[in-house]
Design an enzyme around this catalytic site. Structure first.
Site, short mmCIF file in Angstrom:
data_model
loop_
_atom_site.label_atom_id
_atom_site.label_comp_id
_atom_site.label_asym_id
_atom_site.label_seq_id
_atom_site.Cartn_x
_atom_site.Cartn_y
_atom_site.Cartn_z
N GLU A 1 0.81 -1.21 0.00
CA GLU A 1 0.00 0.00 0.00
C GLU A 1 0.85 1.27 0.00
OE1 GLU A 1 -2.76 -0.47 3.28
OE2 GLU A 1 -4.13 -1.55 1.99
N GLU B 1 -6.70 -7.89 -0.73
CA GLU B 1 -7.16 -7.86 0.67
C GLU B 1 -8.61 -7.42 0.74
OE1 GLU B 1 -4.93 -5.43 3.35
OE2 GLU B 1 -3.01 -5.94 2.44
C1 GAL Z 1 -4.37 -3.01 4.82
C2 GAL Z 1 -2.96 -3.50 5.01
C3 GAL Z 1 -2.91 -4.75 5.84
C4 GAL Z 1 -3.78 -4.61 7.04
C5 GAL Z 1 -5.19 -4.31 6.61
C6 GAL Z 1 -6.17 -4.18 7.75
O1 GAL Z 1 -4.40 -1.63 4.65
O2 GAL Z 1 -2.32 -3.72 3.78
O3 GAL Z 1 -1.57 -4.96 6.22
O4 GAL Z 1 -3.29 -3.56 7.83
O5 GAL Z 1 -5.21 -3.10 5.91
O6 GAL Z 1 -7.46 -3.85 7.28
#
Ligand code: GAL
Ligand code: ZN
Length: 666
Positions: A157, A310
C-alpha cells in the site's frame, strides 16, 4: 520481446485464486501444519507471505535468517498452495531508524515519524533504498525457482510521503527535469504572486508547514513528485525481482481511489493489478462505491483480470466503531469482485493475530478457531469458487467509459477554491451510481485513453485538463460519441492556472455553451426540466449561456441553463452546471444512454430493484442482492446458475445477500 507473465500464469492449472495474507511469523511452528491443513480444506490456493517480516529476515544489519521462511515455503509447496511472496520493505526494522534516523519520514512540520508502527521510511532516502534492495536481492536469489513462488508482492500500500532535506533535494531534481530552468519554474508556479519568486534552486522546498495557504502549483507538483518518488522505489525493487525471476509476475497492492498515488502511472509498471478493499458496512453507498473501485482496477489493467489482494471476512479494527459483517456478506462482496473482473479473492488475513495493533481485525480463522460460523463460511466459499472456474480470464465488456484523473483531483482539491464541497471522488461516485443502478458496465479510464470504442463517455469532473485531452474529447463527440461533462470541468491547465475567457474554455465549442460565474449555494436550488416538472440541485451552480446547445433544464429562479445538450458533428455533448439530486442525475444519465443507444444487461424496459447489482462477465450474468429484502429480477434468457445448477427462465428470485451466476442455457 517475450510476453510478460500475468494473471494467466497464476490461474493456469489453479482456476480462481482464493486465500489471504499469511503471517506465520506470529505463530509457533506447531500451528503452521494446522494452517496448511485448514487451508487445503478451505480450497486456499494462494497466500501472501512476508509483508511485514523484514526484522525477522534481517534481525540485525546485514544478518540473514531465511530458515523459517524456507520451512514455510516448503510447507506451502507440499500443500499445493502458491505463494505471493512479499518484499518486506513496508516496515523496516527498528535498527534501521535507530542507526540511520535519516531513513525515517518527516512530516510537513518537520517532525520525524518514528518506528513502533509501520511505513516508517522516506521514499527518497538512499540508505533505505540500499538496505531495501539488499534484502530484496537476497530474497529473490534465495527463492528464485522455488516451486511455491508464484507471485511477487512489492512493499505494501505505497503512500508514504516525506518532507526531509533528502526529499527536498529529490523534489528539486524532479522539478529540474520538469522545467529545465528557474525562470520556467517561476512562471509555472506563478511566483509573482505573494512575492514567492525563487532566485536559486536551493531555496525551493517541499510544501512544508507555512503561515497560510501554499502555492497551489507547488502543491500540485509536490503530489506528482511524491507519487513518482514512491514509484521509483517500487520500480527499483521490481527490477531486482524481474531480473532474477523473469517468469514470476509482480504486483503491488493499491488502495482503490487513493489520493497520494497516481495509479494510472503505476499500473503499467506491474504485471498484475491488485487492490485492497474494505467497504464500510455503515455506508449505504458501499456496494456502488466498491463496484466503482473494482471497475477502476479493471481499467488500470486495461481490461485484464485483477486480484483482490485484501478484504475482510468481517469487522476491521481501524474505524472508530467496527461493525461485523452479517452472514453471507463477505461472500457477496467477494463475488462482486469476481463479477467485475477479479480472478483472485484474497483476505487480510488468514489467522487472526493475538497481539499487535490488528488483534481485533477479523480473519479467515478467527480467535475462536476453525469450528465457527465464520470459518465454515470461508470454507464453503472457497469450495464454491470451483464452480465458477470458467469465469477466470473472462472480460467485462463495457460501452461506457468514465474519465478520472489524479492530477485533476489534486488540483481541484487545493485550498482556497470556491467550495470544498465539490470533490472529485464524490462527483465520480455521483455519476457512477445511476449507471450502476441500471446495470450498465463502465470502464474507468484516464483522460488520455483511446475513447473510440465507447458509445458514451462520462466526465464527472475534470477541473484540470490539458489542451490535448480537451481536443480528444471534442473529436470524440464530433466523430459520433456521446459525452457528459460535470460542473467545474475544463477550468485549469496542467499548471493549475485558470484558463481565461468564458468557461470551460477548451470545451466551450463542443459543449455549445459557456459560463461566466460559479455560484456555490447554501442549500438547495430548484431546477425545471424543459416544459416539465421541477427537481432540486445543491451546493453548486454556474451562470451559463447556451451557444448552440439546448437547455434541457434551467434554474427555476433565473431561467438560465442548468443542464445542456448539444448535437454537434455526429455526436452529442451534455453539460451539467450544478449538482442535481440523484433522481435528476439518473434522468440525465438515462437520456444520455438513450443518445448513445446503450442499454443495461437486463431485458428491454426492465428495471433493477433497488440494491441489486447486475453485471456481465464473459457470458455469465451476475445478479447480486445488496439489499435486505428478497427481490425478483427479470432475466434476458433462460439460464443455468453456475453456483447451484438450477435453471431459471423469465425471472430469478434473490434473497438478501444472494448471488446468482447465470450462464445462457439451451
Ligand atoms: C491493509 C494493510 C494490511 C492490514 C489491513 C487491515 O491496509 O495492507 O496490512 O493492515 O489493511 O485492514
Ligand atoms: Zn525523507
Amino acid at each position: 520481446m517475450t510476453a510478460r507473465p500475468g494473471m494467466h500464469t497464476l490461474t493456469r492449472g489453479r482456476g480462481l485464486l482464493f486465500g489471504g495474507d499469511y503471517n506465520p511469523e506470529q505463530w509457533p511452528e506447531e500451528v503452521w501444519a494446522e494452517d496448511a491443513e485448514l487451508m487445503r480444506a478451505a480450497g486456499v490456493n494462494l497466500v501472501t507471505i512476508g509483508v511485514f517480516s523484514w526484522a525477522r529476515l534481517e534481525p540485525e544489519p546485514g544478518a540473514r535468517d531465511f530458515g523459517w521462511l524456507d520451512r514455510v515455503m516448503e510447507l506451502m509447496a507440499g500443500a499445493g498452495i502458491a505463494v505471493d511472496l512479499a518484499t518486506p520493505t513496508a516496515s523496516p526494522p527498528p535498527w534501521l531508524g535507530h542507526r540511520w534516523p535519516e531513513t525515517l519520514p518527516v512530516d510537513e512540520s518537520g517532525h520525524r515519524l518514528w518506528y513502533g508502527s509501520r511505513n516508517q521510511f522516506c521514499p527518497s532516502s538512499p540508505v533505505y533504498r540500499e538496505r531495501a534492495l539488499a534484502i530484496v536481492t537476497d530474497l529473490a536469489d534465495r527463492y528464485a525457482g522455488h516451486p511455491a513462488l508464484a507471485l511477487w508482492h512489492v512493499g505494501n500500500e505505497y503512500g508514504q510521503i516525506c518532507h526531509c532535506d533528502a526529499s527536498a533535494a529529490a523534489f528539486r531534481a524532479w522539478l529540474h527535469d520538469a522545467y529545465g530552468d528557474l525562470d520556467t519554474l517561476n512562471e509555472a508556479w506563478g511566483t509573482t504572486f505573494w512575492s514567492q519568486r525563487y532566485s536559486e534552486w536551493a531555496e525551493i522546498l517541499t510544501p512544508r508547514r507555512a503561515p497560510y495557504m501554499i502555492n497551489p502549483t507547488q502543491q500540485l507538483d509536490w503530489q506528482r513528485f511524491c507519487s513518482d518518488a514512491l514509484l521509483a522505489h517500487y520500480r527499483a525493487e521490481r527490477d531486482v525481482l524481474r531480473e532474477r525471476t523473469p517468469d514470476v509476475p509482480i504486483t503491488t497492492n493499491f488502495m482503490g481511489l487513493f489520493k497520494p498515488v497516481d495509479s494510472w502511472s503505476w499500473a503499467g509498471e506491474e504485471d498484475i493489478v491488485s487492490n485492497d478493499c474494505y467497504p464500510d458496512p455503515e455506508d449505504p453507498l458501499s456496494p456502488a462505491r466498491t463496484a466503482l473501485t473494482h471497475d477502476l482496477m479493471r481499467g488500470l489493467g486495461q481490461g485484464r483480470p485483477w486480484l483482490l489482494m485484501e478484504q475482510s471476512t468481517s469487522a476491521v479494527n481501524w474505524r472508530a466503531h467496527n461493525l461485523p459483517k452479517p452472514p453471507g456478506q463477505f461472500r457477496l462482496e467477494s463475488l462482486q469482485a469476481l463479477a467485475r473482473g477479479a480472478d483472485g479473492l484474497c483476505y487480510f488475513q488468514w489467522r487472526a493475530s493475538r497481539f499487535g495493533a490488528e488483534r481485533f481485525h477479523a480473519a479467515m480463522v478467527p480467535h475462536a478457531g476453525p469450528d465457527t460460523r465464520l470459518h465454515a463460511e470461508v470454507r464453503a466459499h472457497g469450495q464454491e469458487l470451483r464452480a465458477l472456474a470458467s469465469v477466470a480470464g473472462q472480460p467485462v465488456p463495457a460501452r461506457v467509459a468514465m474519465v478520472f484523473d489524479w492530477a485533476s483531483w489534486w488540483a481541484l482539491e487545493e485550498r482556497g477554491r470556491p467550495s470544498d464541497r465539490l470533490n472529485a471522488a464524490d462527483q465520480l461516485l455521483a455519476y457512477y451510481v445511476p449507471l450502476w443502478e441500471r446495470g450498465v458496465s463502465v470502464d474507468l479510464v484516464p483522460p488520455s485513453a483511446d475513447l473510440s470504442g465507447y458509445a458514451l463517455v462520462v466526465v464527472p469532473n475534470l477541473f484540470l485538463v490539458t489542451d490535448a485531452d480537451a481536443a480528444a474529447l471534442t473529436d470524440y463527440v464530433r466523430g459520433g460519441g456521446v459525452l457528459v461533462v460535470g460542473p467545474f470541468s475544463g477550468i485549469a491547465d496542467e499548471r493549475a492556472h485558470i484558463r481565461t475567457g468564458r468557461f470551460p474554455a477548451p470545451l466551450r465549442a463542443v459543449l455549445g455553451a459557456s459560463g461566466e460565474e460559479w455560484q456555490p449555494v447554501a442549500g438547495e436550488v430548484l431546477c425545471r426540466w424543459n416544459g416539465g416538472p421541477e427537481f432540486t440541485a445543491h451546493t453548486w451552480t454556474e451562470v451559463m449561456a447556451a451557444e448552440g446547445a439546448e437547455a434541457v433544464a434551467v434554474f427555476s429562479e433565473t431561467g438560465r441553463p442548468a443542464v445542456l445538450r448539444h448535437r454537434t458533428g455526429d455526436g452529442v455533448a451534455w453539460y451539467v452546471a450544478t449538482m442535481p439530486e440523484p433522481a435528476a442525475l439518473g434522468e440525465i444519465t438515462a437520456r444520455a444512454l438513450a443518445d448513445a443507444r446503450v442499454r443495461g444487461v437486463l431485458p428491454a424496459g426492465a428495471r433493477l430493484p433497488p440494491g441489486v447489482e447486475a453485471v456481465r462477465r464473459g457470458e455469465v450474468l451476475f445478479l447480486l442482492n445488496h439489499g435486505t429484502e428478497p427481490v425478483c429480477v427479470p432475466i434476458p434468457h433462460p439460464a443455468e446458475d453456475l453456483l447451484t445448477g438450477a435453471v431459471a427462465d423469465g425471472t430469478v428470485t434473490l434473497t438478501p445477500r444472494a448471488v446468482v451466476a447465470l450462464r445462457p442455457h439451451g
